[in-house]
Scaffold this motif. Structure first.
Motif, PDB file in Angstrom:
ATOM      1  N   LEU A  92       0.973  -1.312  -0.013  1.00 56.70           N
ATOM      2  CA  LEU A  92      -0.052  -0.013  -0.010  1.00 56.70           C
ATOM      3  C   LEU A  92       0.811   1.177   0.059  1.00 56.70           C
TER       4      LEU A  92
ATOM      5  N   SER B  57      -7.567   5.727  -1.650  1.00 64.66           N
ATOM      6  CA  SER B  57      -7.739   4.411  -2.571  1.00 64.66           C
ATOM      7  C   SER B  57      -7.702   4.722  -3.965  1.00 64.66           C
ATOM      8  N   ILE B  60      -4.626   4.057  -5.785  1.00 66.70           N
ATOM      9  CA  ILE B  60      -4.505   2.417  -5.669  1.00 66.70           C
ATOM     10  C   ILE B  60      -5.477   1.522  -6.595  1.00 66.70           C
ATOM     11  N   ALA B  61      -6.526   1.955  -6.614  1.00 72.25           N
ATOM     12  CA  ALA B  61      -7.524   1.444  -7.563  1.00 72.25           C
ATOM     13  C   ALA B  61      -6.935   1.456  -9.096  1.00 72.25           C
ATOM     14  N   LYS B  64      -4.173  -0.793  -9.474  1.00 71.58           N
ATOM     15  CA  LYS B  64      -4.464  -2.254  -9.727  1.00 71.58           C
ATOM     16  C   LYS B  64      -5.008  -2.600 -11.113  1.00 71.58           C
ATOM     17  N   GLY B 105      -6.974  -7.217  -6.148  1.00 71.23           N
ATOM     18  CA  GLY B 105      -8.236  -6.291  -6.298  1.00 71.23           C
ATOM     19  C   GLY B 105      -8.456  -5.843  -7.886  1.00 71.23           C
ATOM     20  N   SER B 122     -10.480  -0.724  -4.929  1.00 66.15           N
ATOM     21  CA  SER B 122      -9.965  -0.751  -3.902  1.00 66.15           C
ATOM     22  C   SER B 122     -10.787   0.422  -2.718  1.00 66.15           C
ATOM     23  N   GLU B 126      -8.842  -7.022   0.914  1.00 62.06           N
ATOM     24  CA  GLU B 126      -8.664  -7.488  -0.538  1.00 62.06           C
ATOM     25  C   GLU B 126      -9.524  -8.289  -0.964  1.00 62.06           C
ATOM     26  N   ASP B 129     -12.577  -5.799  -2.274  1.00 59.32           N
ATOM     27  CA  ASP B 129     -11.961  -5.414  -3.525  1.00 59.32           C
ATOM     28  C   ASP B 129     -12.192  -6.490  -4.731  1.00 59.32           C
TER      29      ASP B 129
END
Lengths: 161, 161, 161, 161
Positions: A92, B57, B60-61, B64, B105, B122, B126, B129
């Protein structure tokens, strides 16, 4: 559903109440600290580096505050079954390009169940940092509860000007 | 051999089918999510942050989804003998400058055995997600299979213009 | 003075009204666009890349929206005496590490004199980008004015759940 | 020659005198500002974002202070024959990775001809930013001159121990 929702915005005055609460606790502990206060979008509102606090902790304190604000939760490793999940914690941090830190010492500032900002503290141990952040968050919460709600209204603001 | 190959390109309309499938699942679960859809080059096509999803997030989304697209596989730690290999998982994340994440995710969007894009989710655990990403990928796959092939054809495009 | 101030928060539903208004205008113009909507802290809420819009404009659209939000004003060069000030315009872009862009196409989303978010558009000329952003901002403003204020209250939110 | 030289170090208390002087001037002008105070190494000591100041100016205010401290001079474009040299001004900003800004509003804090820190101000025009920074620097200078030297002295320190 609605296009806009009522919300609360942290002011510089509110940020300073949290900052002073944290500074006081750090002085009592005899551990000089870097202390950052951000709003609910993670943007810096107030900062103090106490004499003797580490230079290298300036960015970390700001990062902890930013991280606690944008994740709406205390900073620290992601725990699973009582133990830190290393892949998730560091993943993260890397994946967010350091917008999330797995180090403790960042806490949301909360009023009426809404995260309105966050405090981040660094320069001591994680336990010391967290204790100082907690003192700041508690000073903030106590002062909010003591403040009459009508002081926050748009009318009150307009009357002031 | 050929200088060019027929290929399928994900449209905004297709991306939104995946996005809506994921949003629906997140609402059913009661966990607001950040959801990103990218094309097969990892470039963002559609994004939604549901009310209450973490600000931290967002990146992060997207990461991913990007990671799943450019690696043509679900995101997650590199596993060896049933356990995550820490050095490899985090080393890939660092070495790719966060273009590969070891966090689950992110899932490819697949049709006719071709990876045409990816979804990244995210803001929850986990498991949450991944469940939401899967719902998006499944909604996408179901809608693709239901669509008459001639709608995609090069002839069809020429006829339209 | 007060520790907290009443404020308004942009929702995903509100962001999508702005997004759709911009998409509609871009289709009318026949210029596919990358369109980003952020909240008042500059965090992404909704995004769409229309089929044929430039991949290289994804980051620029998001940057324009982010920049308009955190500066509470349209993006573009800093003007002095009717001419762009180059040192100031590019100096701000560099000094903010690209959080401010001197390119037009980013506009604040405003309701009741409060900046609640921003829209950023990229892929056409600066004039086209700005026209599409304006259509999004206008669609947002019109829908806000049509919405009953009581829909925004904390009670209304609680009743929905 | 000597291996070590006597020096003066800016304290948090001193930083706050400069910060308050700047805040007062900004309130008088009716222009809310982002104000940063750094030590002679360019490291942040104190910061305040006044209510209504731009979020996008937080990093710029810190950058101006940092830049003025590590260059021991006010921030601003490199001037040649009365006009800003664009290549040099922006080239230095880029070449220093934004550690030097060509935007005015950063001033050294000076006592006894020694640069002990700097103040950086942003959110208004360059003229407004500079006026507020100047007020902070002047408040700092006046308070330093009013302070009995023995409070700072090495003798005083030695006596304490």
């Amino acid at each position: 559903m609605a296009m806009l929702q009522d919300s609360l915005r942290l002011t510089l005055e509110g940020a300073r109440v949290a900052l002073e609460g944290a500074e006081r606790r750090a002085r009592e502990m005899g551990v000089p600290m870097d202390i950052a206060i951000v709003d609910d979008g993670g943007h810096l509102l107030a900062f103090a580096r106490q004499d003797g606090a580490k230079l290298g902790s300036v960015a970390i304190a700001i990062n902890k505050a930013h991280s606690a604000a944008i994740r709406r939760q205390p900073t620290g490793p992601v725990m699973e079954a009582g133990a830190p999940n290393l892949v998730l914690s560091l993943g993260l941090a890397i994946g967010s390009r350091a917008a999330q830190t797995p180090i403790r010492g960042g806490l949301p500032l909360v009023f009426a169940e809404q995260v309105v900002g966050a405090i981040g503290v660094s320069s001591g141990t994680e336990e010391q940092d967290t204790a100082v952040a907690l003192a700041g968050a508690e000073a903030f919460g106590a002062a909010c509860r003591a403040e009459p709600a009508e002081q926050r209204g748009f009318e009150a603001i307009e009357e002031d000007e």
